[in-house]
Design an enzyme around this catalytic site. Structure first.
Site, PDB file in Angstrom:
ATOM      1  N   ARG A 258      52.342  16.035 -60.936  1.00  0.00           N
ATOM      2  CA  ARG A 258      51.887  16.283 -59.576  1.00  0.00           C
ATOM      3  C   ARG A 258      50.477  15.736 -59.378  1.00  0.00           C
ATOM      4  O   ARG A 258      49.662  15.728 -60.300  1.00  0.00           O
ATOM      5  CB  ARG A 258      51.840  17.781 -59.292  1.00  0.00           C
ATOM      6  CG  ARG A 258      53.170  18.484 -59.318  1.00  0.00           C
ATOM      7  CD  ARG A 258      52.941  19.959 -59.006  1.00  0.00           C
ATOM      8  NE  ARG A 258      54.166  20.726 -59.041  1.00  0.00           N
ATOM      9  CZ  ARG A 258      54.224  22.037 -58.808  1.00  0.00           C
ATOM     10  NH1 ARG A 258      53.100  22.694 -58.531  1.00  0.00           N
ATOM     11  NH2 ARG A 258      55.376  22.675 -58.848  1.00  0.00           N
TER      12      ARG A 258
ATOM     13  N   ASP B 185      47.404  16.417 -56.290  1.00  0.00           N
ATOM     14  CA  ASP B 185      47.114  17.249 -55.129  1.00  0.00           C
ATOM     15  C   ASP B 185      46.842  16.405 -53.885  1.00  0.00           C
ATOM     16  O   ASP B 185      46.746  15.174 -53.945  1.00  0.00           O
ATOM     17  CB  ASP B 185      45.891  18.129 -55.408  1.00  0.00           C
ATOM     18  CG  ASP B 185      46.146  19.167 -56.485  1.00  0.00           C
ATOM     19  OD1 ASP B 185      47.318  19.540 -56.663  1.00  0.00           O
ATOM     20  OD2 ASP B 185      45.176  19.591 -57.136  1.00  0.00           O
TER      21      ASP B 185
ATOM     22  N   TYR C 173      43.003  10.796 -66.186  1.00  0.00           N
ATOM     23  CA  TYR C 173      42.425  10.872 -64.852  1.00  0.00           C
ATOM     24  C   TYR C 173      40.988  10.358 -64.883  1.00  0.00           C
ATOM     25  O   TYR C 173      40.297  10.460 -65.911  1.00  0.00           O
ATOM     26  CB  TYR C 173      42.397  12.317 -64.350  1.00  0.00           C
ATOM     27  CG  TYR C 173      43.709  12.838 -63.816  1.00  0.00           C
ATOM     28  CD1 TYR C 173      44.009  12.754 -62.460  1.00  0.00           C
ATOM     29  CD2 TYR C 173      44.639  13.425 -64.663  1.00  0.00           C
ATOM     30  CE1 TYR C 173      45.209  13.247 -61.959  1.00  0.00           C
ATOM     31  CE2 TYR C 173      45.846  13.918 -64.171  1.00  0.00           C
ATOM     32  CZ  TYR C 173      46.116  13.823 -62.822  1.00  0.00           C
ATOM     33  OH  TYR C 173      47.305  14.306 -62.324  1.00  0.00           O
TER      34      TYR C 173
ATOM     35  N   ARG D 298      39.690  18.759 -61.260  1.00  0.00           N
ATOM     36  CA  ARG D 298      38.682  18.999 -60.228  1.00  0.00           C
ATOM     37  C   ARG D 298      37.815  20.215 -60.564  1.00  0.00           C
ATOM     38  O   ARG D 298      36.616  20.236 -60.280  1.00  0.00           O
ATOM     39  CB  ARG D 298      39.363  19.159 -58.876  1.00  0.00           C
ATOM     40  CG  ARG D 298      39.999  17.863 -58.373  1.00  0.00           C
ATOM     41  CD  ARG D 298      40.967  18.119 -57.242  1.00  0.00           C
ATOM     42  NE  ARG D 298      40.309  18.726 -56.105  1.00  0.00           N
ATOM     43  CZ  ARG D 298      40.967  19.286 -55.085  1.00  0.00           C
ATOM     44  NH1 ARG D 298      42.292  19.329 -55.080  1.00  0.00           N
ATOM     45  NH2 ARG D 298      40.297  19.806 -54.078  1.00  0.00           N
TER      46      ARG D 298
END
Length: 262
Positions: free
Chosen positions: A49, A51, A111, A210
């Site tokens: 996933r 966001d 990431y 995050r």
């Protein structure tokens, strides 16, 4: 017949990867395009996933086509790009074995999070502007506490449905970089104006990157010491960690499958 698809997308146009009712998502757009092309309902499974507003480069997904479909992988790629919105680009479609799984076969995921310190109109969409200085050396010292296998529930958004919050992070650190517009066109630039955080793990929790970046910023501002990250992991909760940073500056930038894709 199973196909692997490699794509990139600008997340600002979507409410994340995963399909939702009454919301525009990347998965939903791709499934709609494939279903239109193939004349049958097609389901797409992604590597993980992302966001709302989070971007992706070289994202991997897979889908099935009926055996009677005569369109080859190259034709599928071309026609998908003709149908999909401009925020989604399909780089490659290839045929894989029926046992390949974009999510479960991924050995690691990576990431990147981008931050800039000076007002720059060419970075605003995909980077987070920081209005105060950060101590990168302390942030890297703090990031070392992330390495290894840990329960990262202190960085996990509440409401997730994971069976475990244990992940193994193999790489985590900050570095400076020089954007292309500075390099090629002579835009004003000083060393340290642009920084990026890279993190690689076998899996990530919802909102995890995050929240990690937001916590490392607390260290960089001098509000917390680097050892605070270790304390959070050992006994902290999500409310103890830093505030989640905006999704626009976060990029899913690859998944590793070893030999399984070949």
């Amino acid at each position: 017949m199973r196909h692997k698809i490699r794509l990139s997308y600008d997340g600002s146009a979507f409410c994340g990867w995963q399909i939702q009712n009454n919301a525009k998502t990347v998965q939903g757009e791709i499934e709609s395009a494939l279903s239109t092309l193939l004349g049958t309902q097609v389901s797409v499974t992604g590597a993980g996933r992302t966001d709302t507003e989070v971007n992706a480069i070289n994202y991997i997904a897979h889908f099935e086509t009926p055996d009677e479909v005569s369109m080859n992988a190259e034709q599928l790629c071309y026609k998908l790009n003709a149908i999909l919105p401009r925020e989604i680009a399909v780089h490659e479609v290839s045929t894989v074995g029926d046992d390949f799984h974009a999510r479960f076969d991924a050995r690691s995921r990576e990431y990147c999070y981008f931050i800039h310190f000076r007002k720059d109109p060419f970075c605003e969409k995909f980077s987070y502007r920081m209005r105060y200085p950060l101590d990168i050396s302390k942030m890297n010292e703090a990031a070392r506490h992330l390495l290894g296998e840990h329960d990262f529930s202190c960085f996990e958004k509440t409401g997730g449905n994971n069976t475990t919050s244990v992940c193994t992070i193999t790489e985590a650190g900050w570095s400076t970089y020089r954007p292309t517009h500075c390099e090629l066109m002579g835009a004003e630039y000083q060393d340290g104006d642009y920084i990026v955080f890279r993190v690689k793990a076998n899996r990530f929790l919802r909102n995890m990157v995050r929240a990690i970046v937001g916590s490392l910023i607390e260290v960089g501002r001098g509000k917390k010491e680097p050892e605070w990250i270790a304390e959070l992991i050992a006994k902290g909760t999500r409310s103890d960690a830093g505030t989640s940073v905006p999704g626009k500056a976060l990029f899913f930038c690859g998944a590793s499958y070893g030999e399984v894709c070949k």
